[in-house]
Write an enzyme that holds these catalytic residues in place. Structure first.
Site, mmCIF file in Angstrom:
data_model
loop_
_atom_site.group_PDB
_atom_site.id
_atom_site.type_symbol
_atom_site.label_atom_id
_atom_site.label_comp_id
_atom_site.label_asym_id
_atom_site.label_seq_id
_atom_site.Cartn_x
_atom_site.Cartn_y
_atom_site.Cartn_z
ATOM 1 N N TRP A 565 -50.818 -1.065 49.308
ATOM 2 C CA TRP A 565 -51.000 -0.749 50.726
ATOM 3 C C TRP A 565 -51.512 -1.947 51.524
ATOM 4 C CZ3 TRP A 565 -53.303 4.904 50.679
ATOM 5 C CH2 TRP A 565 -52.259 5.792 50.392
ATOM 6 N N HIS A 698 -51.723 18.135 55.647
ATOM 7 C CA HIS A 698 -50.923 17.419 56.643
ATOM 8 C C HIS A 698 -50.451 18.342 57.757
ATOM 9 C CE1 HIS A 698 -50.712 14.978 52.951
ATOM 10 N NE2 HIS A 698 -50.819 13.984 53.798
#
Length: 755
Positions: A565, A698
């Site tokens: 990342w 989410h």
């Protein structure tokens, strides 16, 4: 105009304008008309950036309010049954992405080996597909009004189906014969837009290990699509790896062009003869669309010259290697980034300039370059030279420590460790916990921002952080969770926070990259050797532990995720950099356990996405990735329980690798897939403990007690209660407290009914 091509462009906006508009709309603070207005402004601006840099083939329909795969589902009429009663098209679109009070959202998963998430299409036998061309037509006309004859970006039919899930039948490609006619109708309608239209079909499936059936479907698809209309020029592009097998097929269709990635798919050079012996145009991806380091423009032009020895120049289009969606927008707002490091970096807008210069240098030669192009080429050479010799990059003591690594295993096997841990922790059956983060409120962000900008003192900042931790611990105690977390109020991002504490990292102010929907991440710039100079989390974790008698998890990000990342330096192998990070995490674990922390979670959320797309490269990645994780945790005593967390992953093909990581507990995201993923763990006789997510964080939906009980029942059908933990499927930082509190209370209540 020079012959060049941009596969796609970021859409979130150079200052995240789209993110802010969407979130305000979802909160009821803006109308959808306001969102559309923002979107139109952004599209026009993005097209102009490309036009200013003499880009010939500029995309439309690469823009999306949430995700291009979701857009494609709407275009095809591939609407899951649970949403078909929604008449309002905007409500329908965002319900599919985010869920609503009556229906769970569609699944998300990673786009190949990137950190971008797409909405997974759902295919059913009962589907009746029908074309909805509204968005595509509107964007094409918008571009035309801006003086742009745009190419139209579409997800290719074979990749669309391959990246979908079949709801009620075995082979998703059973839907091919029903979906391909809609694609044909789509091309037919596009043909009416203009006297000539260029369509880019993305077929990234074919950079993976593929079957003869998939290649056969590729041939059928593009034989048929290329015969729909003579005024539609079809280009099929792949990216992130080689696609030699697909190229052999595509040269024997009537498409116009083939796009190949020569940065991450070096072996695509082996397909030049196939293309040379056909009439196809080559879209040569030579400007890196995935990483942020400046391109070696002269080296890229040398590569183009090698290509041109096989393929005539007038059949070559110079391109980005992939969509620029995967890099930040522009360096324009980077006022605080160190000037030396900044000179080594190129974001999306800067890559347009690199593409322009590379194109002109290749086709026209250096003598014909404009003054501005010569200046950019000169700056490019200087940046490459100074980066190569900079002393800021190399640390001999770090290199020596990596070279002397010997121990990567823990003292005892899991079967012995878990006995010690169970005795010390004394947790109830189906222990409950969360993944780590709690809501990042506007007040919390302001507190961090004020401290960073020196508007408040260190004492004021620490007081605010401790108050958040106090509230977070108190709620978890009241809620009845068994293993607590401190909520991570001091952290802006799970990778950036650690990067800021480590040597070898730099940070942008505005280097945001879209992860999914409105969610953006700001990856660190990993430019040099990595080392830890001080403890990174001990102060806050031990403070939180002092507020409760229940176990408090230490929360760390694992070395592979920090690497995957980040925008990683490209001047040394990734495995070397990963081991440097691992040693820093090991030092932190040791400090935490010395301070009495009994559980440490080392998140490897991005472990799967780092996997090579081709099996031929897997063994190397698995070796260094597992070793890096084990180096970081090898310091843990038997009594220290090591947890890890993995995001959206299909574990079928990596389950043995997960076992080899030797974490005591793994938490995984399963809420959108029932117990399907869990069956993999049962099949291989996985012995360690598992925390499958029982609700989807989410989505803003609050799951009921009964929903969670149903999820737990499904889990218990697969694994024994002694092996299971109960938790949400990911961190809670993106949710609001009014969503988090009732959801966690319902989760705990559901677990109590089983106990």
């Amino acid at each position: 105009m020079a012959k060049n091509w941009v596969i796609g462009f970021p859409r979130i906006g150079e200052q995240r304008e789209l993110k802010k508009a969407l979130e305000a709309y979802w909160a009821g603070e803006l109308s959808f008309g306001d969102v559309e207005k923002t979107a139109k402004i952004l599209k026009k601006r993005h097209w102009q950036y490309q036009k200013d840099n003499e880009i010939e083939y500029i995309s439309c329909n690469d823009f999306s309010l949430y995700d291009n795969m979701l857009d494609m589902s709407v275009t095809l009429g591939a609407i899951p049954k649970r949403f078909k009663d929604i008449d309002d098209e905007n409500e329908l679109y965002f319900s599919m992405a985010r869920g609503n009070k009556n229906a769970t959202a569609m699944s998300m998963t990673k786009w190949l080996n990137t950190n971008y998430h797409y909405i997974v299409p759902e295919l059913s036998k009962s589907d009746r597909y029908s074309l909805n061309i509204k968005k595509i037509k509107e964007e094409y006309l918008e571009a035309k009004e801006s003086g742009i004859r745009a190419k139209i970006n579409l997800i290719g039919v074979v990749s669309y189906i391959a990246f979908s899930k079949a709801v009620d039948f075995e082979d998703r490609f059973e839907a091919f014969d029903r979906i391909l006619p809609i694609y044909e109708e789509l091309v037919s309608e596009i043909a009416k837009f203009d006297d000539e239209v260029v369509v880019q079909f993305d077929e990234p499936l074919f950079v993976k290990d593929i079957t003869s059936k998939e290649l056969s479907l590729l041939k059928i698809a593009y034989d048929r699509l290329s015969s729909v209309s003579t005024n539609v020029k079809i280009a099929v592009v792949t990216y992130f790896e080689r696609s030699n097998e697909a190229t052999k097929v595509l040269v024997n269709t009537n498409i116009w062009a083939i796009g190949l990635d020569f940065i991450y798919g070096e072996k695509n050079i082996e397909s030049l003869d196939d293309i040379a012996n056909s009439d196809k145009v080559l879209i040569a991806g030579v400007i890196d669309g995935r990483n942020v380091w400046v391109s070696d423009i002269e080296k890229r032009v040398e590569l183009l010259k090698i290509i041109s020895k096989k393929i005539e120049k007038d059949r070559i289009i110079v391109s980005t290697s992939c969509s620029l969606l995967h890099v930040p927008f522009t360096l324009k707002y980077e006022e605080k980034l160190d000037n030396e490091i900044k000179s080594w970096i190129s974001f999306a807008v800067e890559k347009l300039a690199e593409l322009k210069v590379a194109t002109n240098l290749f086709f026209r030669g250096e003598k014909t370059l404009s003054g501005s192009d010569k200046e950019l080429l000169s700056a490019n050479k200087r940046a490459l030279h100074f980066r190569a010799v900079s002393k800021r990059i190399h640390n001999e003591s770090v290199k020596n420590r990596v070279n002397s690594i010997e121990k990567i295993d823990r003292e005892q096997p899991f079967e012995e460790r878990i006995k010690v841990q169970k005795k010390i922790l004394s947790l109830p059956v189906l222990p409950t916990t969360t993944i780590g983060s709690f809501p990042q409120t506007p007040e919390l962000r302001k507190l961090r921002r004020d401290f960073k900008n020196k508007n408040i003192s260190k004492d004021e900042y620490e007081k605010g952080i401790k108050e958040y931790i106090d509230d977070c611990v108190a709620f978890q105690e009241e809620c009845g969770l068994d293993v607590l977390v401190h909520g991570e109020p001091e952290r802006n991002d799970m990778v950036e926070y650690f990067g800021e504490m480590l040597e070898g990292f730099a940070f942008s102010q505005n280097g945001w990259v879209q992860s999914y929907g409105s969610r953006c991440v700001k990856p660190p710039l990993l430019y040099g050797d990595v080392s830890r100079t001080k403890a990174m989390t001990v102060e806050w974790i031990t403070y939180a532990q002092s507020k409760t008698d229940k176990p408090m998890k230490g929360m760390l990000t694992g070395p592979v995720t920090i690497l995957n990342w980040s925008f990683v330096r490209d001047d040394q192998p990734k495995d070397v950099t990963a081991r440097q990070i691992a040693l820093s995490i090991a030092d932190e674990i040791d400090d935490l356990q010395k301070e009495g922390i009994k559980i440490v979670q080392v998140d490897e959320a991005a472990f799967k996405e780092g996997y090579p797309l081709r099996n031929e490269n897997r063994a190397y990645y698995e070796k260094w990735a597992v070793e890096s994780f084990k180096i970081s945790t090898s310091v843990a005593k038997d009594k220290t329980q090591i947890h890890t967390h993995m995001c959206y992953s299909d574990f079928n093909d990596i389950i043995e690798t997960i076992e080899a990581m030797d974490a005591d507990v793994i938490t995984i995201e399963t809420s959108r897939s029932g117990n399907r993923l869990l069956k993999v763990f049962k099949r291989v006789g996985y012995k360690k403990e598992i925390g499958p997510g029982v609700y989807d964080i989410h989505s803003p939906r609050i799951p009921s007690v009964d929903e969670i009980k149903e999820q737990i029942t499904k889990l218990l059908e697969v694994l024994p209660k002694e092996q299971l933990w109960i938790n949400p499927d990911c961190g809670l930082k993106t949710r609001k407290w009014e969503e988090v509190k009732p959801s966690l209370r319902n989760m705990v209540q559901a677990v109590k009914s089983f106990r």
